[in-house]
Design an enzyme around this catalytic site. Structure first.
Site, PDB file in Angstrom:
ATOM      1  CG  ASP A 141       6.076  -2.906   9.261  1.00  0.00           C
ATOM      2  OD1 ASP A 141       6.885  -3.507   8.426  1.00  0.00           O
ATOM      3  OD2 ASP A 141       5.617  -2.025   9.033  1.00  0.00           O
ATOM      4  CB  THR A 152      -2.519   6.735  -2.823  1.00  0.00           C
ATOM      5  OG1 THR A 152      -1.933   5.734  -3.069  1.00  0.00           O
ATOM      6  CG2 THR A 152      -1.565   8.188  -3.391  1.00  0.00           C
ATOM      7  CG  ASP A 177       2.294  -3.041   8.530  1.00  0.00           C
ATOM      8  OD1 ASP A 177       2.361  -1.958   7.835  1.00  0.00           O
ATOM      9  OD2 ASP A 177       2.807  -4.064   8.172  1.00  0.00           O
ATOM     10  NE  ARG A 216      -2.485  -0.034   3.789  1.00  0.00           N
ATOM     11  CZ  ARG A 216      -3.363   0.489   4.583  1.00  0.00           C
ATOM     12  NH1 ARG A 216      -4.613   0.540   4.390  1.00  0.00           N
ATOM     13  NH2 ARG A 216      -3.116   0.992   5.703  1.00  0.00           N
TER      14      ARG A 216
END
Ligand SMILES: O=P(O)(O)OC[C@H]1O[C@H](OP(=O)(O)OP(=O)(O)O)[C@H](O)[C@@H]1O
Ligand SMILES: O=c1cc[nH]c(=O)[nH]1
Ligand SMILES: [Mg+2]
Length: 206
Positions: free
Chosen positions: A200, A105, A197, A101
């Protein structure tokens, strides 16, 4: 949308959500949950029978109806679901869609695509732990349909209502299976409460 509300799934997901859970434990929990979710996503696979001989008697015994599967992981985080599922379904073929991603945006950027040549003959289970805006999963499924896939399911761990709505709008033919439907997305596009995330946390990159 189906929510896999098995107590073991929910307990393990809670441990994964906690901010202090170390990378190695997070990865192990994801592997364990993936096997429980594999059970849910395959529970209606077609069956047939074949004659076998037990030590006691012959029987017509149930077996999978030769239905061919493809598991498709959306990189990176999808690999956390893929590995455990492959242990359970070792004969499945495997594809990869590389997407990340764009943080500004929230649109997916593609960097890889490789799927089995006979994908059109297979039931395709797309895996990614997080369904947030739905932009990544919708784009991955667009690509899979372009490659010929017709029977697709999407399996995730945590979904946001925004992503579920997007999938229903763009790919109404694709069932979504998740362990949790969370509250909403925050301004950065993260699922609230979510687990942060996933990539991560799996790979220790932040
Ligand atoms: O529904 P969306 O709003 O598209 O967000 C979900 C996507 O974001 C995460 O990937 P990320 O872009 O962080 O890539 P990574 O797996 O390489 O970390 C996640 O694994 C999904 O692919
Ligand atoms: O909460 C989120 C949203 C997108 N991707 C993640 O890994 N987590
Ligand atoms: Mg990530």
């Amino acid at each position: 949308m189906t929510i896999a509300d098995h107590p073991l799934v929910q307990h393990k997901l809670t441990l994964m959500r906690e901010v202090g859970t170390p990378t190695a434990v997070f990865r192990q929990l994801l592997r364990e949950i993936s096997q429980l979710l594999a059970y849910e996503v395959t529970r209606d696979l077609a069956m047939t029978t074949r004659p076998i001989q037990t030590p006691v008697s012959p029987m017509e015994a149930p077996v999978l109806d030769g239905r061919k599967l493809a598991l498709v992981s959306i990189l990176r985080a999808g690999n956390g679901l893929l590995d455990g599922m492959l242990e359970l379904i070792p004969s499945a073929r495997v594809g990869f869609v590389g997407l990340y991603r764009d943080e500004a945006t929230l649109l997916p950027v593609q960097y890889y695509f490789k799927v089995p040549a006979d994908i059109s003959d297979r039931l395709v289970i797309v895996v990614d732990p997080m369904l947030a805006t739905g932009n990544s999963s919708a784009a991955a499924i667009d690509m899979l349909k372009q490659a010929g896939a017709t029977q697709i399911r999407f399996l995730c761990l945590v979904a946001a209502p925004e992503g579920v709505a997007k999938m229903a709008e763009i790919h109404p033919d694709v069932p979504v299976i998740t362990a949790s439907l969370d509250s909403h997305l925050n301004e950065q596009g993260y699922i609230v409460p979510g687990l942060g995330d996933a990539g991560d946390r799996m790979f220790g990159t932040k």
